[in-house]
Motif scaffolding. Structure first.
Motif, PDB file in Angstrom:
ATOM      1  N   ASN A 411       1.240  -0.988  -0.019  1.00 31.25           N
ATOM      2  CA  ASN A 411       0.296  -0.218   0.180  1.00 31.25           C
ATOM      3  C   ASN A 411       0.711   1.515  -0.256  1.00 31.25           C
ATOM      4  OD1 ASN A 411      -1.451   2.138   0.858  1.00 31.25           O
ATOM      5  ND2 ASN A 411      -2.781   0.356   1.298  1.00 31.25           N
ATOM      6  N   LEU A 412       0.949   1.650  -1.141  1.00 28.88           N
ATOM      7  CA  LEU A 412       1.649   3.335  -1.282  1.00 28.88           C
ATOM      8  C   LEU A 412       1.412   4.281  -0.154  1.00 28.88           C
ATOM      9  CD1 LEU A 412       3.222   2.455  -5.359  1.00 28.88           C
ATOM     10  CD2 LEU A 412       3.853   1.887  -3.103  1.00 28.88           C
ATOM     11  N   ALA A 413       0.405   3.929   0.275  1.00 31.20           N
ATOM     12  CA  ALA A 413      -0.352   5.494   1.415  1.00 31.20           C
ATOM     13  C   ALA A 413       0.599   5.262   2.108  1.00 31.20           C
ATOM     14  CB  ALA A 413      -1.642   5.393   0.973  1.00 31.20           C
ATOM     15  N   ASP A 414       0.501   4.094   2.496  1.00 34.11           N
ATOM     16  CA  ASP A 414       1.394   3.847   3.602  1.00 34.11           C
ATOM     17  C   ASP A 414       2.946   3.574   3.932  1.00 34.11           C
ATOM     18  OD1 ASP A 414      -1.395   4.040   4.755  1.00 34.11           O
ATOM     19  OD2 ASP A 414      -1.606   1.971   4.845  1.00 34.11           O
ATOM     20  N   ASP A 415       3.092   2.872   2.650  1.00 35.90           N
ATOM     21  CA  ASP A 415       4.670   2.620   2.823  1.00 35.90           C
ATOM     22  C   ASP A 415       5.349   2.961   1.213  1.00 35.90           C
ATOM     23  OD1 ASP A 415       6.499   0.849   2.761  1.00 35.90           O
ATOM     24  OD2 ASP A 415       5.530  -1.016   2.592  1.00 35.90           O
ATOM     25  N   ILE A 416       5.560   4.130   1.151  1.00 34.68           N
ATOM     26  CA  ILE A 416       5.891   4.815  -0.649  1.00 34.68           C
ATOM     27  C   ILE A 416       7.482   3.526  -0.493  1.00 34.68           C
ATOM     28  CG2 ILE A 416       7.255   6.188   0.871  1.00 34.68           C
ATOM     29  CD1 ILE A 416       6.750   7.872  -1.684  1.00 34.68           C
ATOM     30  N   GLY A 417       8.176   3.585   0.860  1.00 32.13           N
ATOM     31  CA  GLY A 417       9.449   1.875   0.379  1.00 32.13           C
ATOM     32  C   GLY A 417       9.044   1.134  -0.151  1.00 32.13           C
ATOM     33  N   GLU A 418       8.010   0.333  -0.023  1.00 36.63           N
ATOM     34  CA  GLU A 418       7.665  -0.799   0.292  1.00 36.63           C
ATOM     35  C   GLU A 418       8.444  -1.986   0.831  1.00 36.63           C
ATOM     36  OE1 GLU A 418       6.784  -1.048  -4.655  1.00 36.63           O
ATOM     37  OE2 GLU A 418       8.434  -0.347  -4.607  1.00 36.63           O
ATOM     38  N   GLN A 419       8.440  -1.760   1.807  1.00 31.58           N
ATOM     39  CA  GLN A 419       8.690  -2.261   3.262  1.00 31.58           C
ATOM     40  C   GLN A 419       8.323  -3.796   3.875  1.00 31.58           C
ATOM     41  OE1 GLN A 419      12.130  -2.097   3.826  1.00 31.58           O
ATOM     42  NE2 GLN A 419      11.983  -0.752   1.915  1.00 31.58           N
ATOM     43  N   HIS A 420       6.568  -3.304   3.286  1.00 31.45           N
ATOM     44  CA  HIS A 420       5.903  -4.353   4.062  1.00 31.45           C
ATOM     45  C   HIS A 420       5.067  -4.858   3.277  1.00 31.45           C
ATOM     46  CE1 HIS A 420       7.419  -2.870   8.003  1.00 31.45           C
ATOM     47  NE2 HIS A 420       7.070  -1.093   7.404  1.00 31.45           N
ATOM     48  N   ASP A 421       4.853  -6.239   2.840  1.00 37.60           N
ATOM     49  CA  ASP A 421       4.364  -7.409   2.065  1.00 37.60           C
ATOM     50  C   ASP A 421       2.998  -7.344   2.386  1.00 37.60           C
ATOM     51  OD1 ASP A 421       3.402  -8.969   0.127  1.00 37.60           O
ATOM     52  OD2 ASP A 421       4.692 -10.705   0.117  1.00 37.60           O
ATOM     53  N   LEU A 422       2.456  -7.204   1.746  1.00 36.35           N
ATOM     54  CA  LEU A 422       0.630  -7.358   2.446  1.00 36.35           C
ATOM     55  C   LEU A 422      -0.097  -8.282   1.535  1.00 36.35           C
ATOM     56  CD1 LEU A 422      -0.603  -3.766   3.548  1.00 36.35           C
ATOM     57  CD2 LEU A 422       0.585  -5.485   4.809  1.00 36.35           C
ATOM     58  N   SER A 423       0.671  -9.393   0.820  1.00 41.20           N
ATOM     59  CA  SER A 423      -0.199 -10.428  -0.108  1.00 41.20           C
ATOM     60  C   SER A 423      -0.841 -11.549   0.892  1.00 41.20           C
ATOM     61  CB  SER A 423       0.676 -11.396  -1.028  1.00 41.20           C
ATOM     62  OG  SER A 423       1.862 -11.370  -0.116  1.00 41.20           O
ATOM     63  N   ASP A 424      -0.142 -11.666   2.350  1.00 39.84           N
ATOM     64  CA  ASP A 424      -0.550 -12.576   3.011  1.00 39.84           C
ATOM     65  C   ASP A 424      -2.506 -11.929   3.810  1.00 39.84           C
ATOM     66  OD1 ASP A 424       0.657 -14.730   1.895  1.00 39.84           O
ATOM     67  OD2 ASP A 424       2.203 -14.440   3.845  1.00 39.84           O
ATOM     68  N   GLN A 425      -2.451 -10.530   3.646  1.00 40.44           N
ATOM     69  CA  GLN A 425      -3.391 -10.409   4.856  1.00 40.44           C
ATOM     70  C   GLN A 425      -4.383  -9.712   3.975  1.00 40.44           C
ATOM     71  OE1 GLN A 425      -0.288  -9.541   5.406  1.00 40.44           O
ATOM     72  NE2 GLN A 425       0.429  -8.186   7.497  1.00 40.44           N
ATOM     73  N   HIS A 426      -4.091 -10.034   2.191  1.00 40.29           N
ATOM     74  CA  HIS A 426      -5.215  -8.975   1.381  1.00 40.29           C
ATOM     75  C   HIS A 426      -5.094 -10.273  -0.405  1.00 40.29           C
ATOM     76  CE1 HIS A 426      -5.934  -5.958   2.808  1.00 40.29           C
ATOM     77  NE2 HIS A 426      -5.115  -5.459   3.305  1.00 40.29           N
ATOM     78  N   PRO A 427      -4.980 -11.677   0.061  1.00 37.19           N
ATOM     79  CA  PRO A 427      -4.642 -12.928  -1.110  1.00 37.19           C
ATOM     80  C   PRO A 427      -5.879 -12.625  -2.385  1.00 37.19           C
ATOM     81  CG  PRO A 427      -5.841 -13.808   0.978  1.00 37.19           C
ATOM     82  CD  PRO A 427      -5.900 -12.196   1.408  1.00 37.19           C
ATOM     83  N   GLU A 428      -7.070 -11.723  -1.717  1.00 40.81           N
ATOM     84  CA  GLU A 428      -7.796 -11.952  -3.031  1.00 40.81           C
ATOM     85  C   GLU A 428      -7.582 -10.972  -3.634  1.00 40.81           C
ATOM     86  OE1 GLU A 428     -11.831 -11.409  -1.753  1.00 40.81           O
ATOM     87  OE2 GLU A 428     -12.440 -13.823  -0.502  1.00 40.81           O
ATOM     88  N   LEU A 429      -7.221  -9.328  -2.788  1.00 39.60           N
ATOM     89  CA  LEU A 429      -6.632  -8.393  -4.273  1.00 39.60           C
ATOM     90  C   LEU A 429      -5.562  -9.456  -4.920  1.00 39.60           C
ATOM     91  CD1 LEU A 429      -6.737  -5.158  -4.653  1.00 39.60           C
ATOM     92  CD2 LEU A 429      -5.828  -5.147  -2.325  1.00 39.60           C
ATOM     93  N   THR A 430      -4.594  -9.247  -4.434  1.00 40.89           N
ATOM     94  CA  THR A 430      -3.491  -9.652  -4.593  1.00 40.89           C
ATOM     95  C   THR A 430      -3.849 -10.461  -5.858  1.00 40.89           C
ATOM     96  OG1 THR A 430      -2.245  -9.908  -3.009  1.00 40.89           O
ATOM     97  CG2 THR A 430      -1.351 -11.580  -4.146  1.00 40.89           C
ATOM     98  N   GLY A 431      -4.726 -11.301  -6.259  1.00 37.97           N
ATOM     99  CA  GLY A 431      -5.171 -12.943  -7.037  1.00 37.97           C
ATOM    100  C   GLY A 431      -5.782 -11.533  -8.120  1.00 37.97           C
ATOM    101  N   ARG A 432      -6.693 -10.807  -7.805  1.00 33.55           N
ATOM    102  CA  ARG A 432      -7.608 -10.090  -8.500  1.00 33.55           C
ATOM    103  C   ARG A 432      -6.360  -8.858 -10.042  1.00 33.55           C
ATOM    104  NH1 ARG A 432      -8.823  -4.663  -8.881  1.00 33.55           N
ATOM    105  NH2 ARG A 432      -8.811  -4.889  -6.326  1.00 33.55           N
ATOM    106  N   LEU A 433      -5.267  -8.220  -8.898  1.00 27.83           N
ATOM    107  CA  LEU A 433      -4.192  -7.944  -9.514  1.00 27.83           C
ATOM    108  C   LEU A 433      -3.498  -8.375 -10.051  1.00 27.83           C
ATOM    109  CD1 LEU A 433      -3.374  -5.241  -6.933  1.00 27.83           C
ATOM    110  CD2 LEU A 433      -4.475  -4.614  -8.489  1.00 27.83           C
ATOM    111  N   HIS A 434      -3.028  -9.634  -9.626  1.00 27.01           N
ATOM    112  CA  HIS A 434      -1.969 -11.276 -10.651  1.00 27.01           C
ATOM    113  C   HIS A 434      -3.104 -10.696 -12.080  1.00 27.01           C
ATOM    114  CE1 HIS A 434       0.656 -14.059 -10.460  1.00 27.01           C
ATOM    115  NE2 HIS A 434       0.960 -13.559 -11.643  1.00 27.01           N
ATOM    116  N   GLN A 435      -4.454 -11.299 -11.908  1.00 26.12           N
ATOM    117  CA  GLN A 435      -5.295 -11.828 -12.863  1.00 26.12           C
ATOM    118  C   GLN A 435      -5.267 -10.493 -14.008  1.00 26.12           C
ATOM    119  OE1 GLN A 435      -6.254 -14.804 -13.850  1.00 26.12           O
ATOM    120  NE2 GLN A 435      -7.052 -13.691 -15.653  1.00 26.12           N
ATOM    121  N   ALA A 436      -4.843  -9.120 -13.303  1.00 27.03           N
ATOM    122  CA  ALA A 436      -5.745  -7.979 -14.663  1.00 27.03           C
ATOM    123  C   ALA A 436      -4.207  -8.202 -14.875  1.00 27.03           C
ATOM    124  CB  ALA A 436      -5.702  -7.186 -13.968  1.00 27.03           C
ATOM    125  N   TRP A 437      -3.373  -8.684 -14.687  1.00 34.00           N
ATOM    126  CA  TRP A 437      -1.854  -7.944 -14.950  1.00 34.00           C
ATOM    127  C   TRP A 437      -2.091  -9.477 -16.529  1.00 34.00           C
ATOM    128  CZ3 TRP A 437       2.073 -11.679 -15.932  1.00 34.00           C
ATOM    129  CH2 TRP A 437       3.636 -10.896 -16.125  1.00 34.00           C
TER     130      TRP A 437
END
Length: 452
Positions: A411-437
């Motif tokens: 989440n770049l609004a909270d973590d511009i330095g990309e230090q905190h991976d949130l994929s485990d906390q948001h698996p559905e969003l992770t999957g949706r963005l990957h499918q969009a790609w």
């Protein structure tokens, strides 16, 4: 009615009719594209290494964009995206080696062609890096032309290796030169700046488009002896060279802006400043043995990553617009934008449509920068190299890698330095963005020149 009386009626009607404003003259357009300059290098983006008063002045008098992106973290596909207005993957270009074999549809008019057909005088100074169409074929004037990189000082015959010679694709790969070796030798950044001033002077009475593509601050590390003492406090020496190279580029941007002022062109000239990708990690080829390795040449500021990576430091760049006649000074624009947008934006500024047969993925940014349109110009942005890449939608960014963890969500609004991976906390969003790609990239052709 007698003919003379009828003529008198028309004259009187013209005098009493409401005045119709003459259309505004078409603006001049200058795109200044730096090479390997990081997000955190200019002073207006927090840079501390060296002052950049000219770049800072553009931001002060224009619009500084906080979330400006390029289409790739390396120069070749980054420049393809800018000059075509389309994702480079549409043409089989994902990485640098793809450019020489890219397939550009014949009807696709690149930006200088579109503006040239509209009556603009077009000029290129510096790095072209677009093999399908030679610079001399698409610009009225092309000088100091480079494919990848060039020496900053000429040889004893006055030739700059890698410059204005189609068979030379790179510099002589010699690092660490304080020059000139001969008193009359001109530093390449100064030469490009001088040629830019001369171009403006020659064409001050007609609309022009100038693509001012400095090879600075890309290696080789060459700088002027006159700047050595000025930056003697900067360590290590490689970074001392870098500081002097940034300063020289900024000084030549100042020369261009001063010429616009002197010619009375500042108010109606759209100037765009950006960089092609993030700062490079050293060393490069032919690196001096006593120089340190494994450090960034330049700064990504608060961003993680660097050139050749899909983290923010590789793809988010300094991005500034100045057009005093149309854009309010001192603005900070915070929505994600892309160099994809420069094609449509320049066409809109020139009062023309994107040519028929030309597919673009960018949008006209002028209504957003002028406050006439709210919201985000893009719902989603993509990057791709084979199975690697990234997706940004709103504040969320998914980074795709070939190694573990293969998917990282930030989440770049909270973590511009990309230090905190949130994929485990948001698996559905992770999957949706990957499918969009995956859906976005599915129609594209294979890479034009895949690495073996």
């Amino acid at each position: 009615m007698p003919q003379r009386a009828l003529l008198l009626v028309f004259i009187l009607l013209g005098l009493i009719s409401p005045a119709v404003a003459a259309p505004s003259p078409r603006p001049n357009i200058i795109i200044i594209y730096a090479d390997d300059m990081g997000y955190g290098d200019p002073g207006c983006y927090g840079g501390k290494l060296v002052g950049t008063p000219a770049i800072d002045a553009l931001a002060r008098d224009g619009v500084r964009c906080t979330d400006g992106y390029v289409t790739a973290p390396v120069c070749g596909p980054s420049r393809v995206g800018l000059i075509t207005g389309a994702y480079p993957q549409r043409f089989g270009v994902q990485w640098n080696q793809d450019g020489r074999l890219m397939k550009l549809p014949p009807k696709h008019q690149i930006l200088p062609q579109a503006l040239r057909q509209a009556g603009y005088v077009t000029g290129l100074l510096g790095k072209w890096n677009f093999p399908p169409r030679p610079a001399g074929d698409v610009f009225d004037e092309a000088r100091d032309v480079m494919d990848w990189e060039g020496d900053y000082f000429p040889d004893e015959h006055g030739h700059y290796t890698g410059v204005d010679e189609p068979k030379e694709h790179a510099s002589a790969k010699v690092q660490g030169i304080w020059g000139p070796q001969r008193p009359d030798d001109e530093y390449l950044t100064d030469r490009i700046g001088r040629h830019a001033v001369e171009f403006i002077d020659r064409h001050r009475d007609k609309p022009f488009f100038l693509y001012l593509a400095f090879n600075a601050v890309h290696t080789p590390l060459h700088a002027k002896k006159a700047d050595r003492e000025r930056f003697s406090h900067v360590k290590p020496e490689a970074l001392q060279f870098y500081a002097a190279m940034v300063a020289s580029m900024d000084e030549n941007i100042a020369r261009v802006l001063s010429k616009l002022d002197d010619a009375g062109l500042t108010d109606n000239t759209l100037v765009v400043f950006a960089s092609d990708n993030g700062p490079a990690k050293m060393p490069v080829k032919v690196w001096p043995k006593d120089w340190p390795v494994d450090f960034l040449l330049g700064s990504a500021g608060p961003l993680a990553g660097h050139k050749a990576q899909f983290l923010e430091g590789g793809i988010r760049e300094p991005f500034i617009f100045r057009w005093p006649a149309k854009l309010k000074a001192g603005q900070v624009y915070r929505q994600p934008i892309s160099t994809l947008d420069l094609y449509a934006t320049c066409c809109a500024a020139a009062g023309i449509e994107v040519p028929d047969g030309t597919h673009t993925d960018g949008v006209n940014l002028l209504p957003y920068l002028r406050g006439q349109q709210t919201g985000a110009p893009h719902d989603i942005l993509f990057w791709k190299l084979d199975d690697r890449g990234a997706v940004r939608q709103g504040d969320w960014k998914l980074v795709l890698q070939s190694w573990k963890p293969k998917r990282q969500l930030f989440n770049l609004a909270d973590d511009i330095g990309e230090q905190h991976d949130l994929s485990d906390q948001h698996p559905e969003l992770t999957g949706r963005l990957h499918q969009a790609w995956l859906d976005w990239s599915a129609p594209f052709p294979p890479r034009a020149n895949p690495k073996k």
